[in-house]
Design an enzyme around this catalytic site. Structure first.
Site, PDB file in Angstrom:
ATOM      1  CD  GLU A 134      -1.681  -2.477   1.531  1.00 19.25           C
ATOM      2  OE1 GLU A 134      -0.605  -2.643   1.852  1.00 19.25           O
ATOM      3  OE2 GLU A 134      -2.494  -3.355   1.439  1.00 19.25           O
ATOM      4  CG  HIS A 243      -9.784 -10.339   4.897  1.00 16.27           C
ATOM      5  ND1 HIS A 243      -9.823 -10.986   3.669  1.00 16.27           N
ATOM      6  CD2 HIS A 243      -9.705  -8.922   4.515  1.00 16.27           C
ATOM      7  CE1 HIS A 243      -9.461 -10.319   2.662  1.00 16.27           C
ATOM      8  NE2 HIS A 243      -9.217  -9.102   3.211  1.00 16.27           N
TER       9      HIS A 243
HETATM   10  C1  UD1 Z   1      -6.891  -6.095  -0.114  1.00 17.69           C
HETATM   11  C2  UD1 Z   1      -5.942  -4.620  -0.179  1.00 17.69           C
HETATM   12  C3  UD1 Z   1      -5.540  -3.915   1.142  1.00 17.69           C
HETATM   13  C4  UD1 Z   1      -6.649  -3.890   1.958  1.00 17.69           C
HETATM   14  C5  UD1 Z   1      -7.552  -5.073   2.063  1.00 17.69           C
HETATM   15  C6  UD1 Z   1      -8.958  -4.800   2.576  1.00 17.69           C
HETATM   16  C7  UD1 Z   1      -4.365  -4.918  -2.109  1.00 17.69           C
HETATM   17  C8  UD1 Z   1      -2.871  -5.191  -2.411  1.00 17.69           C
HETATM   18  N1  UD1 Z   1      -4.782  -4.952  -0.766  1.00 17.69           N
HETATM   19  O1  UD1 Z   1      -6.106  -7.066   0.665  1.00 17.69           O
HETATM   20  O2  UD1 Z   1      -4.939  -2.785   0.922  1.00 17.69           O
HETATM   21  O3  UD1 Z   1      -6.384  -3.356   3.194  1.00 17.69           O
HETATM   22  O4  UD1 Z   1      -7.976  -5.334   0.729  1.00 17.69           O
HETATM   23  O5  UD1 Z   1      -9.427  -5.939   3.135  1.00 17.69           O
HETATM   24  O6  UD1 Z   1      -4.992  -4.163  -2.785  1.00 17.69           O
HETATM   25  N2  UD1 Z   1     -11.359 -12.785  -0.832  1.00 17.69           N
HETATM   26  C9  UD1 Z   1     -12.563 -13.516  -1.094  1.00 17.69           C
HETATM   27  N3  UD1 Z   1     -13.744 -12.731  -1.227  1.00 17.69           N
HETATM   28  C10 UD1 Z   1     -13.870 -11.296  -0.789  1.00 17.69           C
HETATM   29  C11 UD1 Z   1     -12.568 -10.754  -0.668  1.00 17.69           C
HETATM   30  C12 UD1 Z   1     -11.143 -11.474  -0.568  1.00 17.69           C
HETATM   31  O7  UD1 Z   1     -12.763 -14.602  -1.222  1.00 17.69           O
HETATM   32  O8  UD1 Z   1     -14.829 -11.012  -0.894  1.00 17.69           O
HETATM   33  C13 UD1 Z   1     -10.149 -13.471  -0.798  1.00 17.69           C
HETATM   34  C14 UD1 Z   1      -9.792 -14.068  -2.290  1.00 17.69           C
HETATM   35  O9  UD1 Z   1      -9.257 -15.389  -2.302  1.00 17.69           O
HETATM   36  C15 UD1 Z   1      -8.697 -13.031  -2.644  1.00 17.69           C
HETATM   37  C16 UD1 Z   1      -8.202 -12.977  -1.234  1.00 17.69           C
HETATM   38  O10 UD1 Z   1      -9.163 -12.727  -0.390  1.00 17.69           O
HETATM   39  O11 UD1 Z   1      -7.752 -13.586  -3.577  1.00 17.69           O
HETATM   40  C17 UD1 Z   1      -7.308 -11.631  -0.999  1.00 17.69           C
HETATM   41  O12 UD1 Z   1      -7.954 -10.594  -1.588  1.00 17.69           O
HETATM   42  P1  UD1 Z   1      -6.940  -9.160  -2.143  1.00 17.69           P
HETATM   43  O13 UD1 Z   1      -7.828  -7.996  -2.371  1.00 17.69           O
HETATM   44  O14 UD1 Z   1      -5.913  -9.948  -2.979  1.00 17.69           O
HETATM   45  O15 UD1 Z   1      -6.042  -8.788  -0.625  1.00 17.69           O
HETATM   46  P2  UD1 Z   1      -6.451  -8.349   0.575  1.00 17.69           P
HETATM   47  O16 UD1 Z   1      -5.769  -8.970   1.671  1.00 17.69           O
HETATM   48  O17 UD1 Z   1      -8.052  -8.499   0.840  1.00 17.69           O
HETATM   49  N1  UDP Z   2     -15.361  -4.088   8.251  1.00 15.93           N
HETATM   50  C1  UDP Z   2     -16.557  -4.602   7.858  1.00 15.93           C
HETATM   51  N2  UDP Z   2     -17.103  -5.830   8.366  1.00 15.93           N
HETATM   52  C2  UDP Z   2     -15.865  -6.791   8.729  1.00 15.93           C
HETATM   53  C3  UDP Z   2     -14.498  -6.006   8.940  1.00 15.93           C
HETATM   54  C4  UDP Z   2     -14.334  -4.755   8.728  1.00 15.93           C
HETATM   55  O1  UDP Z   2     -17.574  -3.960   7.449  1.00 15.93           O
HETATM   56  O2  UDP Z   2     -16.064  -7.873   9.259  1.00 15.93           O
HETATM   57  C5  UDP Z   2     -15.335  -2.670   7.886  1.00 15.93           C
HETATM   58  C6  UDP Z   2     -14.883  -1.544   8.802  1.00 15.93           C
HETATM   59  O3  UDP Z   2     -15.670  -1.381   9.627  1.00 15.93           O
HETATM   60  C7  UDP Z   2     -13.939  -0.747   7.943  1.00 15.93           C
HETATM   61  C8  UDP Z   2     -13.401  -1.551   6.639  1.00 15.93           C
HETATM   62  O4  UDP Z   2     -14.257  -2.606   6.883  1.00 15.93           O
HETATM   63  O5  UDP Z   2     -14.689   0.203   7.642  1.00 15.93           O
HETATM   64  C9  UDP Z   2     -12.075  -1.871   6.994  1.00 15.93           C
HETATM   65  O6  UDP Z   2     -11.624  -2.736   5.957  1.00 15.93           O
HETATM   66  P1  UDP Z   2     -10.146  -3.700   6.279  1.00 15.93           P
HETATM   67  O7  UDP Z   2      -9.767  -3.637   7.531  1.00 15.93           O
HETATM   68  O8  UDP Z   2     -10.515  -4.830   5.430  1.00 15.93           O
HETATM   69  O9  UDP Z   2      -9.442  -2.786   5.316  1.00 15.93           O
HETATM   70  P2  UDP Z   2      -8.243  -1.622   5.646  1.00 15.93           P
HETATM   71  O10 UDP Z   2      -8.929  -0.466   6.268  1.00 15.93           O
HETATM   72  O11 UDP Z   2      -7.224  -2.095   6.398  1.00 15.93           O
HETATM   73  O12 UDP Z   2      -7.717  -1.349   4.327  1.00 15.93           O
END
Ligand code: UD1
Ligand code: UDP
Length: 382
Positions: A134, A243
């Site tokens: 990020e 998550h």
């Molecule tokens: C992403 C962002 C991170 C943010 C986070 C919020 C990047 C590099 N990272 O990380 O900055 O803090 O989102 O949550 O952009 N998946 C599902 N269903 C969903 C969402 C995710 O199955 O609705 C699974 C999938 O297998 C996917 C994996 O989660 O490949 C990771 O998702 P990804 O967006 O790559 O990374 P995050 O760790 O979620």
């Molecule tokens: N959030 C949500 N449901 C959850 C966990 C987080 O709605 O089960 C919300 C939280 O209140 C915040 C946002 O998702 O508004 C934060 O997302 P996340 O922690 O995935 O990403 P980041 O903020 O670290 O990028």
């Protein structure tokens, strides 16, 4: 007079939560022709937010795949955005924050010579590996963007240090706008366990942990510390909406399954999440968004990271950095759970991130930039 064609582009849960109120603000104002493109870097977690805010995207790139890599997300978003920008020809593309979607969305707009507005601009740790990727994403977007909407004065100062001083607006964070629409007095949660918890007599600790730089050893250490906290303090109930990332799911279940007071549940929709936060005793998280929301709700936060790009709430006294090693995390949590004075020092409402009017300011700033308003918006905190 022609309307200003503004396209919001987002893909993950936090971007959606922070962009939804802005997309709705733009849609209701007569000077804008607002459209919305989701990359769906997240699928279920994005759709849940769209539903709560009743937002219908005009374009959906549907890029998510299980265990996606940074390269595949970026490549798929970039490719997909080509057709969308070709078809829609917006006057301005708005991206949010620092995800792969943010970077690819800004880069695609740049390739099409379309101006870019960066919402939540200017956050920095100055450590290229943390948060990863990020920190670099937001720096790259800072270099591309024409308009920069900074939540706080410190964010604006960060940009000034990089010689970015034009098109910079101090707006507050749109997450506070979102928060003002979600928290209610009475709520029935979809998970029974949340309805049955005694929020007054028990200490409910809300946990989230998902960051890529915490994958592996740091996440295992964090989770060991969480288990020790639950063991050492029988009055606690840990609620951890996990998550959907398979890496996180595996770590959470491996380290935390089977404890009677650690509740691993599915991700909550944003309304339930904000209301759970409003009712809990303490937040332990590596999330960015939670560090902004919890202080507004008067909840102390222990940040499960080595650093933070959000020092404002640390300065306000409601957030502390606990790091990613089990001993210091356990010690800091123990102190807050056993020393009422320490807890009370942290448990006060602080709103360094916004006043609920960020979206209005951003819309006003865009209108001013395109010559449809005589004055720029008043700054957040002015
Ligand atoms: C992403 C962002 C991170 C943010 C986070 C919020 C990047 C590099 N990272 O990380 O900055 O803090 O989102 O949550 O952009 N998946 C599902 N269903 C969903 C969402 C995710 O199955 O609705 C699974 C999938 O297998 C996917 C994996 O989660 O490949 C990771 O998702 P990804 O967006 O790559 O990374 P995050 O760790 O979620
Ligand atoms: N959030 C949500 N449901 C959850 C966990 C987080 O709605 O089960 C919300 C939280 O209140 C915040 C946002 O998702 O508004 C934060 O997302 P996340 O922690 O995935 O990403 P980041 O903020 O670290 O990028």
């Amino acid at each position: 007079m022609n309307k200003i064609k503004v396209m919001t582009v987002f893909g993950t849960r936090p971007e959606a939560i922070k962009m939804a109120p802005l997309a709705l603000e733009l849609a209701k104002r007569p000077e804008f022709d607002a459209s919305c493109c989701v990359t769906a870097q997240h699928r279920e977690m994005l759709d849940s937010v769209l539903e709560i805010f009743r937002l219908r995207p005009d374009y959906d790139l549907n890029v998510m795949e299980p265990r996606q890599t940074l390269s595949t997300i970026t490549a798929k978003c970039l490719n997909g955005m080509d057709g969308v920008l070709e078809a829609a020809q917006p006057d301005l593309v708005l991206v949010h924050g620092d995800t792969s979607t943010t970077f690819a969305g800004a880069l695609a707009a740049f390739y099409h010579k379309i101006p870019v507005g960066h919402v939540e601009a200017g956050l920095r740790t100055y450590d290229k590996w943390s948060p990863y990727p990020e920190e670099i994403n937001r720096k790259l977007v800072g270099a591309i963007a024409d308009l920069h909407f900074c939540p706080t004065a410190a964010n604006r100062d960060n940009l000034a240090r990089e010689n970015i001083t034009k098109g910079v607006f101090l707006t507050g964070n749109t997450v506070i706008d979102a928060l003002q629409t979600t928290v209610v007095k009475d709520i029935t949660f979809s998970e029974d366990i949340l309805n049955n918890l005694d929020y007054v007599n028990r200490k409910v600790i809300l946990v989230t942990c998902h960051r890529r730089e915490n994958y592996g050893q740091p996440m295992a250490q964090i989770m060991t510390a969480l288990r020790r906290v639950a063991d050492a303090f029988p009055e606690t109930e840990l609620v951890y909406p996990v998550h959907l990332s398979p890496v996180v799911q595996e770590a959470a279940h491996k380290n935390l399954d089977g404890h009677p007071r650690i509740h691993l549940i599915a991700p909550l929709d944003v309304r339930e999440m904000h209301n759970l936060m409003a009712r809990c005793h303490l937040v332990m998280t590596d999330s960015g968004g939670l560090q902004e929301e919890a202080p507004a709700l008067g909840k102390p936060v222990l940040v499960l990271r080595r650093e933070t790009e959000r020092p404002e709430a640390v300065d306000a006294g409601t957030v502390r950095l606990a790091g990613v090693e089990k001993e210091p995390i356990f010690q800091m949590a123990s102190r807050l759970l056993s020393d009422r004075t320490e807890y009370d020092k942290m448990a006060h409402a602080a709103n360094p991130y916004g006043d609920g009017r960020a979206c209005r300011r951003i819309a006003d700033a865009i209108a001013w930039h395109f010559g449809r308003r005589e004055t720029p918006p008043e700054e957040f905190g002015a």
